[in-house]
Design a protein around this motif. Structure first.
Motif, PDB file in Angstrom:
ATOM      1  N   ILE A 179       0.834  -1.204   0.000  1.00 23.16           N
ATOM      2  CA  ILE A 179       0.000   0.000   0.000  1.00 23.16           C
ATOM      3  C   ILE A 179       0.868   1.253   0.000  1.00 23.16           C
ATOM      4  O   ILE A 179       0.516   2.273  -0.609  1.00 23.16           O
ATOM      5  N   LYS A 180       2.030   1.174   0.660  1.00 25.74           N
ATOM      6  CA  LYS A 180       2.931   2.332   0.722  1.00 25.74           C
ATOM      7  C   LYS A 180       3.459   2.688  -0.668  1.00 25.74           C
ATOM      8  O   LYS A 180       3.520   3.871  -1.035  1.00 25.74           O
ATOM      9  N   MET A 181       3.810   1.672  -1.441  1.00 24.84           N
ATOM     10  CA  MET A 181       4.317   1.903  -2.796  1.00 24.84           C
ATOM     11  C   MET A 181       3.217   2.473  -3.693  1.00 24.84           C
ATOM     12  O   MET A 181       3.441   3.440  -4.426  1.00 24.84           O
ATOM     13  N   TYR A 182       2.013   1.875  -3.615  1.00 18.21           N
ATOM     14  CA  TYR A 182       0.922   2.327  -4.469  1.00 18.21           C
ATOM     15  C   TYR A 182       0.569   3.793  -4.201  1.00 18.21           C
ATOM     16  O   TYR A 182       0.381   4.578  -5.135  1.00 18.21           O
ATOM     17  N   MET A 183       0.484   4.153  -2.926  1.00 18.73           N
ATOM     18  CA  MET A 183       0.124   5.532  -2.592  1.00 18.73           C
ATOM     19  C   MET A 183       1.237   6.502  -2.991  1.00 18.73           C
ATOM     20  O   MET A 183       0.968   7.602  -3.477  1.00 18.73           O
ATOM     21  N   ALA A 184       2.460   6.096  -2.804  1.00 19.07           N
ATOM     22  CA  ALA A 184       3.580   6.963  -3.188  1.00 19.07           C
ATOM     23  C   ALA A 184       3.615   7.175  -4.698  1.00 19.07           C
ATOM     24  O   ALA A 184       4.104   8.202  -5.181  1.00 19.07           O
ATOM     25  N   GLN A 185       3.063   6.218  -5.463  1.00 23.85           N
ATOM     26  CA  GLN A 185       3.045   6.312  -6.922  1.00 23.85           C
ATOM     27  C   GLN A 185       1.746   6.901  -7.466  1.00 23.85           C
ATOM     28  O   GLN A 185       1.454   6.775  -8.656  1.00 23.85           O
ATOM     29  N   ASN A 186       0.944   7.528  -6.599  1.00 20.19           N
ATOM     30  CA  ASN A 186      -0.313   8.177  -7.003  1.00 20.19           C
ATOM     31  C   ASN A 186      -1.331   7.202  -7.583  1.00 20.19           C
ATOM     32  O   ASN A 186      -2.108   7.554  -8.477  1.00 20.19           O
ATOM     33  N   SER A 187      -1.336   5.964  -7.079  1.00 22.91           N
ATOM     34  CA  SER A 187      -2.246   4.949  -7.615  1.00 22.91           C
ATOM     35  C   SER A 187      -3.661   5.067  -7.087  1.00 22.91           C
ATOM     36  O   SER A 187      -4.583   4.469  -7.649  1.00 22.91           O
ATOM     37  N   ALA A 188      -3.846   5.799  -5.994  1.00 20.25           N
ATOM     38  CA  ALA A 188      -5.184   5.977  -5.413  1.00 20.25           C
ATOM     39  C   ALA A 188      -5.266   7.325  -4.731  1.00 20.25           C
ATOM     40  O   ALA A 188      -4.244   7.923  -4.361  1.00 20.25           O
ATOM     41  N   ALA A 189      -6.488   7.786  -4.557  1.00 19.50           N
ATOM     42  CA  ALA A 189      -6.693   9.087  -3.916  1.00 19.50           C
ATOM     43  C   ALA A 189      -6.611   8.999  -2.406  1.00 19.50           C
ATOM     44  O   ALA A 189      -6.176   9.939  -1.728  1.00 19.50           O
TER      45      ALA A 189
END
Length: 357
Positions: free
Chosen positions: A222-232
């Protein structure tokens, strides 16, 4: 005759050697066993490796680090007793469970130096009155991470904001039964420790209504996804949020004022511990302000060591995202150790919800 005498001498020598070896084995199985070793059982990436190296240089004690990914996995491993861990790092409710199962040894308070550095708010918690078994390590909260590229700053302040239709397929949840059920309960202004089945089922039904907004339920990634702007948006712990924010300046962390989880991770001594000199050397080393501050900087979670907190940059120690104000702290709830049947109900309801994602 000479051959007989030689044979007797050889036999006596062998017996002496065996006796010496047996004595050495007994010493190695004794509490400290003459070994300068510490077996540490910790969460993954939850201590600065440089601190371990520093401790080893200063003391000559070699640290064997093994990691776990959940309190429940840690409990099972300690209960099985296959590995002689000297120190472990369970969360609040798990300390109570470990103690009830007679899996912990009490601290020798006379050998602990530096406990005065820990803030009073983090001591004498219900899960371990008078800190007979535990020393605070880190603390934090459960909250909402939002990306200001997709969410207007200030637009998300409460749990119920997650249900807004405009966030369809834009919410990520950390994969944790207690926390997902917990924020759903808090959104209904119910206790995050409720044991009322009807209240729990109402929270699950509300989670089902959140389904259209959920992009994924994941673990550490989840940390990687959020850092990559994958979700709001994401629901996650404060330490993970800190790491995300350090990798993406558009991310922010909010602790809903109506209530959330306040958690504590603590150092404890499992009953299988053997290396007691090393244990207290390590506890006292980690209680030193300079070491606790270095660890907090590396890990990103809030330190209960007030002397260490003073050493952190002003922007960090005054950041209310991770060191909430007194008013917010009043509404935070520490998880209690629930009965096995109740834990099963939380898990079952969560898994029924999760299977659709």
């Amino acid at each position: 005759m000479k051959r007989l005498m030689s044979l007797v001498i050889v036999i006596l020598a062998v017996c002496g050697l065996l006796g010496f070896s047996a004595n050495q084995l007994q010493q190695n199985d004794a509490p400290d066993g003459g070994k300068k070793v510490l077996n540490l059982y910790n969460w993954g990436d939850y201590i600065d490796p440089a601190l371990i190296q520093k401790f080893e240089r200063q003391t000559g004690v070699h640290v064997n680090l093994e990691t776990f990914d959940s309190n429940e996995a840690m409990f099972t491993k300690i209960q099985q007793g296959g590995t002689s861990y000297d120190l472990a790092v369970p969360s609040d409710y798990m300390i109570e469970k470990l103690r009830s199962a007679h899996l912990l040894l009490p601290l020798n308070q006379s050998r602990v130096h530096g406990l005065s550095n820990i803030g009073h708010a983090f001591l004498n918690q219900p899960f371990d009155r008078n800190n007979r078994y535990s020393i605070p390590y880190f603390w934090g909260t459960l909250g909402i991470v939002y990306n200001d590229k997709m969410v207007k700053p200030g637009a998300v302040q409460h749990w119920n904001d997650l249900w807004a239709k405009k966030y369809r397929n834009q919410v990520m949840l950390v994969d944790s039964a207690r926390d997902v059920m917990g924020f759903a309960l808090a959104s209904n202004h119910a206790s995050m420790n409720t044991t009322d089945p009807a209240t729990l089922r109402a929270a699950q039904r509300k989670l089902e209504r959140l389904s259209p907004n959920i992009l994924a339920i994941v673990g550490d990634e989840i940390k990687m996804y959020m850092a990559q702007n994958s979700a709001a948006l994401a629901v996650d712990w404060s330490g993970d949020a800190s790491e995300m924010i350090s990798n993406n300046s558009h991310l922010h962390y909010v602790v809903p004022s109506e209530g959330s989880n306040l958690w504590f991770d603590n150092l404890v001594i499992p009953k299988t511990a053997k290396h007691f000199d090393a244990i207290y050397q390590f506890l006292n080393f980690m209680l030193k302000p300079e070491n606790a501050a270095q660890n907090a900087t590396y890990v990103g979670y809030a330190t209960p060591n007030l002397s260490a907190k003073k050493r952190l940059p002003k922007r960090v120690r005054n950041d209310r995202q991770f060191y909430p104000d007194t008013q917010t702290m009043k509404h935070l709830q520490v998880y209690k150790n629930l009965s096995p049947n109740m834990v099963g109900l939380y898990n079952d309801l969560y898994l029924e919800f999760k299977m659709h994602h």
